[in-house]
Design an enzyme around this catalytic site. Structure first.
Site, short mmCIF file in Angstrom:
data_model
loop_
_atom_site.label_atom_id
_atom_site.label_comp_id
_atom_site.label_asym_id
_atom_site.label_seq_id
_atom_site.Cartn_x
_atom_site.Cartn_y
_atom_site.Cartn_z
CG HIS A 1 -2.01 -1.02 1.12
ND1 HIS A 1 -3.01 -1.12 2.06
CD2 HIS A 1 -2.26 -1.99 0.19
CE1 HIS A 1 -3.83 -2.09 1.71
NE2 HIS A 1 -3.39 -2.64 0.59
CD GLU B 1 -2.23 3.88 3.04
OE1 GLU B 1 -3.43 3.97 3.30
OE2 GLU B 1 -1.79 3.14 2.14
CB CYS C 1 -6.37 -1.11 4.97
SG CYS C 1 -4.65 -1.66 5.04
CB CYS D 1 -2.00 1.16 6.24
SG CYS D 1 -1.46 0.44 4.67
#
Length: 156
Positions: free
Chosen positions: A78, A80, A106, A109
């Site tokens: 991801h 992040e 999410c 993260c």
């Protein structure tokens, strides 16, 4: 033309970063900022040296996995995660920083954000992960949804 606020400025950069994404489902960008300085950026895509979904197809799509489920079944990281990893790789202290992200983080993260010491998240698009929002609130992370203001006379 009005000068952009700091949140507007960094969110616009986040959208530029998202354009580097190699994900076939969703392009996400992240920018870590501290004291009005960009510390690291990240977009969602495969690890360095590994084939991108753009080249080999989407594993999640092939397996029929809905968005927001089974994050481990994906070639990519991801945005992040990539921004936090880039900061770590280059020895950049992100404790006390703000994460600007095109999408709400999410659960995976969120846990990384909490332990990395990130104190604020500014996101634009929602994400169906209630537990992430609950844990961020429990950890006293400030979470702000960014909304653009329509310009005078603009049809929106």
């Amino acid at each position: 033309m009005a000068r952009p606020s700091w949140d507007e400025y960094f969110m616009e950069i986040t959208h530029l970063v998202a354009r580097r994404s190699t994900c076939l489902r969703r392009q996400v960008g992240a920018v870590l900022v501290k004291e009005k300085n960009i510390l690291a950026t990240g977009y969602n895509g495969s690890p360095s040296g590994v084939a991108h979904c753009l080249d080999v197809g989407c594993l999640r799509e092939q397996m029929g996995i809905p968005s927001g489920e089974r994050h481990e079944l994906c070639r990519g990281l991801h945005a992040e995660q990539n921004s936090i990893i880039q900061a770590a790789k280059h020895g950049t202290n992100i404790d006390g920083s703000t994460l600007y992200c095109t999408t709400m983080p999410c659960m995976i993260c969120a846990k990384m954000i909490i332990n990395a010491g990130i104190r604020r998240i500014v996101f634009e698009e929602g994400y169906a992960d209630r537990l992430a929002a609950e844990m961020l609130a429990e950890a006293s992370i400030i979470v702000d949804r960014f909304t653009t203001k329509p310009e005078p006379g603009a049809d929106r």
